[in-house]
Write a protein that holds these residues in place. Structure first.
Motif: not given
Length: 134
Positions: A10, A13-14, A118, A122, A126
């Motif tokens: 996460s 992806l963040a 997003a 994410f 996290w």
């Protein structure tokens, strides 16, 4: 799925979503830097015949901010508000269609919105995984 893996994925992806968010504005700026206020016209000889020197043909629509990369498409002179004339016949015959700035801005805004959401999701995942792990 284990929490350290969730946290790591996460987080990555963040960060990637934040990069896409920033890149959307950079790419949008690069694409629109050559935008010009243009008036598309259908060239005709009638304007010259009747002494209409200010217009090289029949206007199509209203002046718009367009991205026209082929300099051969431009005609001499300017229309209302300083809009440059663009030969619609030339564009059609050469298979070109100018890109509208508002289309580029719409796509940029949609990408920025999606990547911003997003990044928030994410990032929240996290934080959640980080707090759950201890």
């Amino acid at each position: 799925m284990r929490l350290p893996l969730v946290r790591r994925v996460s987080g990555v992806l963040a960060v990637l979503a934040l990069i896409v968010l920033l890149l959307s504005f950079v790419v949008g700026g690069v694409l629109t830097q050559d935008a010009t206020l243009v008036q598309r016209v259908e060239p005709n000889a009638a304007g010259a015949l009747f002494g209409e020197a200010d217009s090289p043909g029949t206007p199509i629509g209203s002046p718009q901010l367009l991205i026209v990369r082929d300099q051969a498409a431009f005609l001499p002179g300017e229309g209302e508000g300083g809009a440059r004339f663009v030969n619609e016949t030339y564009l059609r015959e050469s298979g070109q269609y100018p890109l509208q700035v508002k289309t580029v801005e719409l796509i940029r805004n949609l990408v920025a919105l999606g990547s911003g959401v997003a990044a928030l999701l994410f990032g929240a995942l996290w934080l959640w995984a980080r707090r759950r792990a201890g």
